[in-house]
Design an enzyme around this catalytic site. Structure first.
Site, PDB file in Angstrom:
ATOM      1  CB  SER A 133      -2.121   2.381  -3.587  1.00  0.00           C
ATOM      2  OG  SER A 133      -2.555   4.192  -2.743  1.00  0.00           O
ATOM      3  CB  ALA A 134      -7.954   3.605  -3.476  1.00  0.00           C
ATOM      4  CB  SER A 135      -3.584   7.233  -3.598  1.00  0.00           C
ATOM      5  OG  SER A 135      -3.027   8.444  -4.553  1.00  0.00           O
ATOM      6  CE  LYS A 157      -4.319   6.320   8.740  1.00  0.00           C
ATOM      7  NZ  LYS A 157      -3.797   5.665  10.376  1.00  0.00           N
ATOM      8  N   GLY A 158      -7.416   4.251   2.993  1.00  0.00           N
ATOM      9  CA  GLY A 158      -7.878   2.590   2.141  1.00  0.00           C
ATOM     10  C   GLY A 158      -8.998   2.747   1.594  1.00  0.00           C
ATOM     11  CG  ASP A 161      -1.940   1.594   1.739  1.00  0.00           C
ATOM     12  OD1 ASP A 161      -2.656   1.462   0.180  1.00  0.00           O
ATOM     13  OD2 ASP A 161      -2.284   1.687   2.404  1.00  0.00           O
ATOM     14  CG  LEU A 162       1.138   5.828  -2.414  1.00  0.00           C
ATOM     15  CD1 LEU A 162       3.440   5.590  -2.411  1.00  0.00           C
ATOM     16  CD2 LEU A 162       0.634   6.015  -3.023  1.00  0.00           C
ATOM     17  CG  ASP A 163      -1.910   7.954   0.732  1.00  0.00           C
ATOM     18  OD1 ASP A 163      -0.788   7.972   0.274  1.00  0.00           O
ATOM     19  OD2 ASP A 163      -2.890   7.902   0.188  1.00  0.00           O
ATOM     20  NE  ARG A 189      -9.785  11.543  -5.424  1.00  0.00           N
ATOM     21  CZ  ARG A 189      -8.857  11.456  -6.785  1.00  0.00           C
ATOM     22  NH1 ARG A 189      -9.522  12.416  -7.950  1.00  0.00           N
ATOM     23  NH2 ARG A 189      -7.658  10.972  -7.131  1.00  0.00           N
ATOM     24  CE  LYS A 242      -5.663  -1.519  -0.841  1.00  0.00           C
ATOM     25  NZ  LYS A 242      -4.571  -0.806  -0.441  1.00  0.00           N
ATOM     26  CD  GLU A 265      -3.427  -1.891   2.463  1.00  0.00           C
ATOM     27  OE1 GLU A 265      -3.294  -1.152   3.998  1.00  0.00           O
ATOM     28  OE2 GLU A 265      -3.515  -1.665   1.814  1.00  0.00           O
ATOM     29  CG  ASP A 266      -1.747   2.135   6.566  1.00  0.00           C
ATOM     30  OD1 ASP A 266      -2.642   2.385   5.767  1.00  0.00           O
ATOM     31  OD2 ASP A 266      -1.581   3.615   6.969  1.00  0.00           O
ATOM     32  CG  ASN A 325      -3.440  12.340  -7.447  1.00  0.00           C
ATOM     33  OD1 ASN A 325      -3.143  12.476  -8.380  1.00  0.00           O
ATOM     34  ND2 ASN A 325      -4.325  12.093  -6.390  1.00  0.00           N
ATOM     35  CB  THR A 348       0.494  10.639   1.420  1.00  0.00           C
ATOM     36  OG1 THR A 348      -0.016  10.110   0.832  1.00  0.00           O
ATOM     37  CG2 THR A 348       1.426  10.917   0.791  1.00  0.00           C
TER      38      THR A 348
END
Length: 219
Positions: free
Chosen positions: A114-116, A45-46, A9-11, A49, A145, A169-170, A118, A17
């Site tokens: 990631s869902a992002s 989180k996760g 995952d990213l964030d 948008r 997710k 994952e966080d 960006n 971020t």
């Protein structure tokens, strides 16, 4: 080790971020005169948008037309992109880059999940794009997710069987997505929150790939 695939995952895992997401959502909520706290932000989180906006509207007991919601999501994202364009490599979470390089040196394939939308911009700003064999982001998947779509797609991109994939994952929803994909999960954060994961670590500082895989084999 070359049979393994790592999916990140990213964030909150590679870079924090989340603070920029919070600033952008808070700015939008303020405009809508909806109270929005850091505790409320935990629910986002996760989450995609549009689903995040729906949560904020629910908090404010508000409804609006689909086109209005699309416009608000775009406004939030424009603000968020403003913030992350100023990201610097120093904002990588401790130990992450070294861990990624260890994994690559061991022949492990690496994907971002990631869902992002960006994600490519963020990886570029952090200077770590070349450490990933595949990037699966919100432009490629539509189901949030705990649906496993993002990780299933990542495993397909890497050509690795889910049984040999490890997800980092966080968020609880991310851990559930990993399990729904038939993969093991390493939680990054608190054992109290991420207890469903096979292994929970506070972060990547002083963590080696060998030790982590050995611990996973024993659970």
């Amino acid at each position: 080790m070359s049979q393994y695939g790592f999916l990140f995952d990213l964030d909150g895992v590679i870079v924090d971020t989340a603070k920029y997401h919070f600033l952008a959502w808070k700015r939008l909520a303020d405009e809508l005169d909806i109270p929005f706290t850091e505790q409320d932000n935990e629910r986002l989180k996760g989450v995609s948008r549009m689903a995040s906006l729906e949560i904020i509207l629910e908090i404010g007991n508000r409804t609006m037309a689909e086109d209005e919601k699309q416009a608000l999501c775009q406004r939030k994202n424009d603000w968020y992109v403003e913030y992350i364009k100023k990201l610097e490599k120093s904002e990588l979470l401790p130990g992450v880059e070294n861990f990624l390089k260890q994994a690559r040196a061991a022949g492990i394939k690496i994907a971002l999940g990631s869902a992002s939308k960006n994600s490519p911009l963020i990886l570029d700003r952090l200077g770590i794009t070349e450490l990933f064999d595949a990037v699966v982001d919100g432009t490629r998947v539509s189901r949030a997710k705990p649906d496993p779509e993002v990780f299933v797609t990542g495993a397909e991109d890497l050509g690795i069987d889910p049984e040999y994939c490890v997800v980092f994952e966080d968020a609880v929803a991310g851990v559930q997505a990993a399990h729904n994909a038939g993969m093991k999960a390493v939680g990054i954060g608190s054992p109290e929150i991420l207890g469903q994961a096979e292994l929970v670590i506070p972060g990547f500082a002083n963590v080696t790939v060998n030790d982590l895989l050995q611990k996973l084999e024993n659970v």
